[in-house]
Design a protein around this motif. Sequence first.
Motif, PDB file in Angstrom:
ATOM      1  N   PRO A   1       0.850  -1.200   0.000  1.00 53.79           N
ATOM      2  CA  PRO A   1       0.000   0.000   0.000  1.00 53.79           C
ATOM      3  C   PRO A   1       0.880   1.242   0.000  1.00 53.79           C
ATOM      4  N   GLY A   2       0.490   2.222  -0.763  1.00 52.01           N
ATOM      5  CA  GLY A   2       1.266   3.449  -0.864  1.00 52.01           C
ATOM      6  C   GLY A   2       0.647   4.581  -0.063  1.00 52.01           C
ATOM      7  N   PRO A   3       1.270   5.738  -0.116  1.00 55.37           N
ATOM      8  CA  PRO A   3       0.763   6.885   0.633  1.00 55.37           C
ATOM      9  C   PRO A   3      -0.391   7.567  -0.093  1.00 55.37           C
ATOM     10  N   ASP A   4      -1.186   8.256   0.660  1.00 50.97           N
ATOM     11  CA  ASP A   4      -2.180   9.179   0.119  1.00 50.97           C
ATOM     12  C   ASP A   4      -3.289   8.539  -0.705  1.00 50.97           C
TER      13      ASP A   4
ATOM     14  N   PHE B   1      -0.332   2.564  -4.661  1.00 48.73           N
ATOM     15  CA  PHE B   1       0.539   1.450  -4.327  1.00 48.73           C
ATOM     16  C   PHE B   1       1.979   1.877  -4.561  1.00 48.73           C
ATOM     17  N   ASN B   2       2.864   1.439  -3.704  1.00 50.91           N
ATOM     18  CA  ASN B   2       4.300   1.618  -3.920  1.00 50.91           C
ATOM     19  C   ASN B   2       4.893   0.269  -4.278  1.00 50.91           C
ATOM     20  N   GLY B   3       5.895   0.289  -5.125  1.00 53.09           N
ATOM     21  CA  GLY B   3       6.541  -0.950  -5.508  1.00 53.09           C
ATOM     22  C   GLY B   3       8.036  -0.790  -5.583  1.00 53.09           C
ATOM     23  N   ILE B   4       8.681  -1.932  -5.578  1.00 55.35           N
ATOM     24  CA  ILE B   4      10.128  -1.963  -5.758  1.00 55.35           C
ATOM     25  C   ILE B   4      10.451  -3.118  -6.694  1.00 55.35           C
ATOM     26  N   LEU B   5      11.304  -2.842  -7.641  1.00 59.19           N
ATOM     27  CA  LEU B   5      11.839  -3.868  -8.537  1.00 59.19           C
ATOM     28  C   LEU B   5      13.282  -4.082  -8.107  1.00 59.19           C
ATOM     29  N   LEU B   6      13.589  -5.290  -7.679  1.00 58.74           N
ATOM     30  CA  LEU B   6      14.922  -5.634  -7.208  1.00 58.74           C
ATOM     31  C   LEU B   6      15.635  -6.477  -8.257  1.00 58.74           C
ATOM     32  N   VAL B   7      16.861  -6.088  -8.591  1.00 59.26           N
ATOM     33  CA  VAL B   7      17.674  -6.836  -9.548  1.00 59.26           C
ATOM     34  C   VAL B   7      18.937  -7.275  -8.828  1.00 59.26           C
ATOM     35  N   LYS B   8      19.135  -8.586  -8.770  1.00 56.53           N
ATOM     36  CA  LYS B   8      20.296  -9.143  -8.068  1.00 56.53           C
ATOM     37  C   LYS B   8      21.576  -8.738  -8.788  1.00 56.53           C
TER      38      LYS B   8
ATOM     39  N   GLN C   1      -1.323   4.141  -9.385  1.00 55.43           N
ATOM     40  CA  GLN C   1      -2.611   4.675  -8.938  1.00 55.43           C
ATOM     41  C   GLN C   1      -3.722   3.860  -9.591  1.00 55.43           C
ATOM     42  N   ALA C   2      -4.730   3.515  -8.807  1.00 51.83           N
ATOM     43  CA  ALA C   2      -5.901   2.823  -9.330  1.00 51.83           C
ATOM     44  C   ALA C   2      -7.141   3.504  -8.759  1.00 51.83           C
TER      45      ALA C   2
END
Length: 151
Positions: free
Chosen positions: A45-48, A75-82, A147-148
């Motif tokens: 879940p993201g802010p605001d 929504f907040n997201g993160i894409l992680l690349v090893k 945003q949705a």
Amino acid sequence: LMTMSAIRDGILAVLVNSRKWRRDQVSACDFGIAVKSACAVIIQPGPDSRIEPKDFGTFGTSACGASNKLRTWRFNGILLVKDSGDPTLLLGDLWTGVDDLYTALSADDTFDGSACVGHLEAISRPSIDAFIEAGGLDFGFLTFSIQAQEW
């Protein structure tokens, strides 16, 4: 009435349906998936997020009834690349990650039918030297917001 959880599931489905990530590479609750693959996407879940009345509802004899509402979920997201030790590969994967996120999330503005409309709002690489360490491994990363809306 849909829920933020239903939209979360729709976003995850769109990411998997894009064929850019497998189901075991996307999550809304498990950072541990990052150490198991070369790339992972995690949303939260993201802010605001906002809920606003669209009308005045019903005016019955028993005071005011429920109004229709515009729900704007973030929504907040993160894409992680090893980090495999090859900086050219890592930075190339981060560039590709931007394109993959945009392409996947733009393919279905309803997020698998879970929202009336949605979109990728922003993508960021917080700093050129930003890394996250987990399980003894280093990860380059991108952050993003979605945003949705539903009404």
